[in-house]
Design a protein around this motif. Sequence first.
Motif, PDB file in Angstrom:
ATOM      1  N   GLN A 165       0.819  22.516   5.734  1.00  0.00           N
ATOM      2  CA  GLN A 165       1.647  21.324   5.768  1.00  0.00           C
ATOM      3  C   GLN A 165       2.748  21.420   4.712  1.00  0.00           C
ATOM      4  O   GLN A 165       2.559  22.003   3.649  1.00  0.00           O
ATOM      5  N   ALA A 166       3.880  20.844   5.022  1.00  0.00           N
ATOM      6  CA  ALA A 166       4.971  20.843   4.049  1.00  0.00           C
ATOM      7  C   ALA A 166       4.572  20.018   2.847  1.00  0.00           C
ATOM      8  O   ALA A 166       4.078  18.898   2.976  1.00  0.00           O
ATOM      9  N   GLN A 167       4.758  20.565   1.655  1.00  0.00           N
ATOM     10  CA  GLN A 167       4.388  19.857   0.439  1.00  0.00           C
ATOM     11  C   GLN A 167       5.362  18.727   0.174  1.00  0.00           C
ATOM     12  O   GLN A 167       6.557  18.818   0.456  1.00  0.00           O
ATOM     13  N   GLN A 168       4.828  17.645  -0.402  1.00  0.00           N
ATOM     14  CA  GLN A 168       5.612  16.466  -0.725  1.00  0.00           C
ATOM     15  C   GLN A 168       5.959  16.455  -2.211  1.00  0.00           C
ATOM     16  O   GLN A 168       5.329  17.138  -3.030  1.00  0.00           O
ATOM     17  N   SER A 169       6.938  15.664  -2.541  1.00  0.00           N
ATOM     18  CA  SER A 169       7.291  15.473  -3.945  1.00  0.00           C
ATOM     19  C   SER A 169       7.737  14.024  -4.118  1.00  0.00           C
ATOM     20  O   SER A 169       8.158  13.367  -3.171  1.00  0.00           O
ATOM     21  N   GLY A 170       7.607  13.532  -5.364  1.00  0.00           N
ATOM     22  CA  GLY A 170       8.038  12.170  -5.638  1.00  0.00           C
ATOM     23  C   GLY A 170       6.983  11.384  -6.390  1.00  0.00           C
ATOM     24  O   GLY A 170       6.014  11.932  -6.918  1.00  0.00           O
ATOM     25  N   TYR A 171       7.174  10.068  -6.413  1.00  0.00           N
ATOM     26  CA  TYR A 171       6.304   9.176  -7.182  1.00  0.00           C
ATOM     27  C   TYR A 171       5.748   8.079  -6.281  1.00  0.00           C
ATOM     28  O   TYR A 171       6.465   7.512  -5.444  1.00  0.00           O
ATOM     29  N   LEU A 172       4.452   7.781  -6.459  1.00  0.00           N
ATOM     30  CA  LEU A 172       3.804   6.696  -5.741  1.00  0.00           C
ATOM     31  C   LEU A 172       3.039   5.815  -6.719  1.00  0.00           C
ATOM     32  O   LEU A 172       2.333   6.307  -7.602  1.00  0.00           O
ATOM     33  N   SER A 173       3.174   4.510  -6.532  1.00  0.00           N
ATOM     34  CA  SER A 173       2.316   3.557  -7.226  1.00  0.00           C
ATOM     35  C   SER A 173       1.320   2.993  -6.214  1.00  0.00           C
ATOM     36  O   SER A 173       1.663   2.779  -5.053  1.00  0.00           O
ATOM     37  N   ILE A 174       0.088   2.788  -6.666  1.00  0.00           N
ATOM     38  CA  ILE A 174      -0.987   2.333  -5.782  1.00  0.00           C
ATOM     39  C   ILE A 174      -1.717   1.172  -6.448  1.00  0.00           C
ATOM     40  O   ILE A 174      -2.008   1.209  -7.652  1.00  0.00           O
ATOM     41  N   LEU A 175      -2.038   0.154  -5.667  1.00  0.00           N
ATOM     42  CA  LEU A 175      -2.804  -0.994  -6.150  1.00  0.00           C
ATOM     43  C   LEU A 175      -4.105  -1.064  -5.356  1.00  0.00           C
ATOM     44  O   LEU A 175      -4.097  -1.052  -4.127  1.00  0.00           O
ATOM     45  N   VAL A 176      -5.234  -1.148  -6.069  1.00  0.00           N
ATOM     46  CA  VAL A 176      -6.543  -1.175  -5.426  1.00  0.00           C
ATOM     47  C   VAL A 176      -7.407  -2.219  -6.123  1.00  0.00           C
ATOM     48  O   VAL A 176      -7.186  -2.541  -7.308  1.00  0.00           O
ATOM     49  N   ASP A 177      -8.386  -2.780  -5.418  1.00  0.00           N
ATOM     50  CA  ASP A 177      -9.262  -3.766  -6.045  1.00  0.00           C
ATOM     51  C   ASP A 177     -10.221  -3.091  -7.017  1.00  0.00           C
ATOM     52  O   ASP A 177     -10.375  -1.863  -7.019  1.00  0.00           O
ATOM     53  N   ASN A 178     -10.869  -3.897  -7.850  1.00  0.00           N
ATOM     54  CA  ASN A 178     -11.669  -3.361  -8.949  1.00  0.00           C
ATOM     55  C   ASN A 178     -13.118  -3.045  -8.589  1.00  0.00           C
ATOM     56  O   ASN A 178     -13.946  -2.827  -9.475  1.00  0.00           O
ATOM     57  N   GLY A 190       8.515  -9.102  -4.398  1.00  0.00           N
ATOM     58  CA  GLY A 190       9.029  -7.745  -4.260  1.00  0.00           C
ATOM     59  C   GLY A 190       8.507  -6.788  -5.299  1.00  0.00           C
ATOM     60  O   GLY A 190       9.105  -5.733  -5.529  1.00  0.00           O
ATOM     61  N   ALA A 191       7.380  -7.124  -5.934  1.00  0.00           N
ATOM     62  CA  ALA A 191       6.834  -6.305  -7.011  1.00  0.00           C
ATOM     63  C   ALA A 191       5.563  -5.564  -6.603  1.00  0.00           C
ATOM     64  O   ALA A 191       4.804  -5.110  -7.462  1.00  0.00           O
ATOM     65  N   MET A 192       5.323  -5.428  -5.313  1.00  0.00           N
ATOM     66  CA  MET A 192       4.112  -4.756  -4.847  1.00  0.00           C
ATOM     67  C   MET A 192       4.222  -3.249  -5.047  1.00  0.00           C
ATOM     68  O   MET A 192       5.319  -2.672  -5.005  1.00  0.00           O
ATOM     69  N   ALA A 193       3.072  -2.613  -5.288  1.00  0.00           N
ATOM     70  CA  ALA A 193       3.011  -1.157  -5.364  1.00  0.00           C
ATOM     71  C   ALA A 193       3.417  -0.547  -4.028  1.00  0.00           C
ATOM     72  O   ALA A 193       3.420  -1.217  -2.988  1.00  0.00           O
ATOM     73  N   ASP A 194       3.756   0.735  -4.059  1.00  0.00           N
ATOM     74  CA  ASP A 194       4.165   1.405  -2.813  1.00  0.00           C
ATOM     75  C   ASP A 194       3.065   1.336  -1.765  1.00  0.00           C
ATOM     76  O   ASP A 194       3.314   1.056  -0.583  1.00  0.00           O
ATOM     77  N   VAL A 195       1.839   1.609  -2.181  1.00  0.00           N
ATOM     78  CA  VAL A 195       0.674   1.612  -1.300  1.00  0.00           C
ATOM     79  C   VAL A 195      -0.374   0.696  -1.919  1.00  0.00           C
ATOM     80  O   VAL A 195      -0.582   0.723  -3.131  1.00  0.00           O
ATOM     81  N   PHE A 196      -1.050  -0.105  -1.099  1.00  0.00           N
ATOM     82  CA  PHE A 196      -2.093  -0.971  -1.650  1.00  0.00           C
ATOM     83  C   PHE A 196      -3.181  -1.197  -0.620  1.00  0.00           C
ATOM     84  O   PHE A 196      -2.954  -1.096   0.590  1.00  0.00           O
ATOM     85  N   SER A 197      -4.360  -1.465  -1.106  1.00  0.00           N
ATOM     86  CA  SER A 197      -5.481  -1.788  -0.223  1.00  0.00           C
ATOM     87  C   SER A 197      -5.697  -3.293  -0.223  1.00  0.00           C
ATOM     88  O   SER A 197      -5.534  -3.965  -1.241  1.00  0.00           O
ATOM     89  N   TYR A 198      -6.086  -3.805   0.953  1.00  0.00           N
ATOM     90  CA  TYR A 198      -6.320  -5.246   1.095  1.00  0.00           C
ATOM     91  C   TYR A 198      -7.109  -5.471   2.374  1.00  0.00           C
ATOM     92  O   TYR A 198      -7.340  -4.554   3.160  1.00  0.00           O
ATOM     93  N   ASN A 199      -7.497  -6.713   2.596  1.00  0.00           N
ATOM     94  CA  ASN A 199      -8.308  -7.065   3.751  1.00  0.00           C
ATOM     95  C   ASN A 199      -7.581  -6.801   5.065  1.00  0.00           C
ATOM     96  O   ASN A 199      -6.349  -6.835   5.138  1.00  0.00           O
ATOM     97  N   SER A 200      -8.369  -6.591   6.097  1.00  0.00           N
ATOM     98  CA  SER A 200      -7.872  -6.646   7.463  1.00  0.00           C
ATOM     99  C   SER A 200      -8.254  -8.001   8.046  1.00  0.00           C
ATOM    100  O   SER A 200      -8.915  -8.801   7.400  1.00  0.00           O
ATOM    101  N   GLY A 201      -7.830  -8.256   9.282  1.00  0.00           N
ATOM    102  CA  GLY A 201      -8.226  -9.497   9.929  1.00  0.00           C
ATOM    103  C   GLY A 201      -7.422 -10.703   9.491  1.00  0.00           C
ATOM    104  O   GLY A 201      -6.209 -10.624   9.264  1.00  0.00           O
ATOM    105  N   SER A 202      -8.092 -11.845   9.350  1.00  0.00           N
ATOM    106  CA  SER A 202      -7.390 -13.106   9.116  1.00  0.00           C
ATOM    107  C   SER A 202      -6.639 -13.112   7.786  1.00  0.00           C
ATOM    108  O   SER A 202      -5.545 -13.672   7.697  1.00  0.00           O
TER     109      SER A 202
END
Length: 429
Positions: A25-38, A84-96
């Motif tokens: 696979q082609a290698q990626q470059s750059g910066y990512l911020s991630i938000l996850v629950d504790n 507009g201050a959310m991380a690039d990628v974040f985990s959260y609930n699905s559904g309602s």
Amino acid sequence: MTKTKLIALMGASTLGMLMTASAVQAQQSGYLSILVDNGPQSIATMEAWAEAYKAMNPDVTIDIEVRPGGGEGDNIVKTRLATGAMADVFSYNSGSLFQAINPTQNLLPLTDEAFQDGVQDSFKSVVSAGGEVYGAPFAPAMGGGIFYNKPIYEELGLEIPTTWDEFMANNEAIKEAGKVAVIQTYADTWTSQLFVLSDFYNVLAEEPDFAEKFTANEAKFATTPAALRGFEKLQEVAEAGYFNADFGAATYADGVRMIAMGEGAHYPMLTFAVGAIAETAPDYLDDVGFFAQPGDSAENNGLTTWMPDSVYVAANTASPDLAKDFVAFIASPEGCDVRNEAVGATGPYMVAGCELPADVPPSVSDMLPYFQEGGQNAPALEFLSPVKGPALEQILVEVGTGSRDAASAAALYDEDVRKQAQQLGLEGW
């Protein structure tokens, strides 16, 4: 988590597979911020994914930020999206709860990403809005159904039921043998809900549009025979005298112990209880199996599933291509392998090609046929509708204790639902 720790954790085979994947696979470059629950599993999983992804893409920098869970976490997610201050990628609930974060405005659509071809449609349905798919599975799914004690089944020569009549016949045989047929644990009132909640696959089998009509105030539990059946099933089991004598005082922890150690034959429960069994009665883990709550037709036998949380990409991310590539890695067989090594296998994945280790507990492997090709599963109602009345557990305790019948309980719940829907400001209520 350091790369050295990751290598030790993953083992040579998994790491070798990942490095092979990175070579093609082609290698990626750059910066990512991630938000996850504790949650400990959430953090460990995301750290393992990040380190594995960086091992394949050395020019990528990833920062992981941790947020609280519960209502405080919900507010943080909503506030950061709104500002507009959310991380690039974040985990959260699905559904309602996913619907409550205004996905069409705040999230980047992932509908046309190639990895979505491998994601189960039942999951896509709970992370979709406005005709677009916005998420990828963060974890395996859970099932709602019946844990059963395998030694009791073997002793009495019982077979796994695929209809409600077969289930009730098994219960009668167990009772006649002097054993507890169905464990109930009403000291923890939330456990009273499983006979109703786990029956929703059977509701959809007869009324495919029930969730939409229910949300629009066009269908009720009390007046929809298929939806009323869950209430009736609880009443039938209670009236037959199949419960443990102390069901009013027994706790969830008691139920987990009882099903594992053969103090009861059946325990209606969500499959997250596998973890509790492994922790509290590990020597009996292999004595517990699982099956979907049966309906009235063997041909339509299927599992009500509780969908996992999802991984999303913020609409205003500065690195959309990198973020989508990282999410694609999470939703891949390689990503599943990393999760297995990091936190263990807890249930069937919603991604094609993801495999569980051979040594998973029987109650986990018993879920797999419902998710494999030709299997049948559908989301619980709470993933298809924002409406769930808060008094359901108390109402069902009344049914289980014989102080209210199924019909009046369903009608009372419909009234509870009406109040909650009005609070949400839903149309038609």
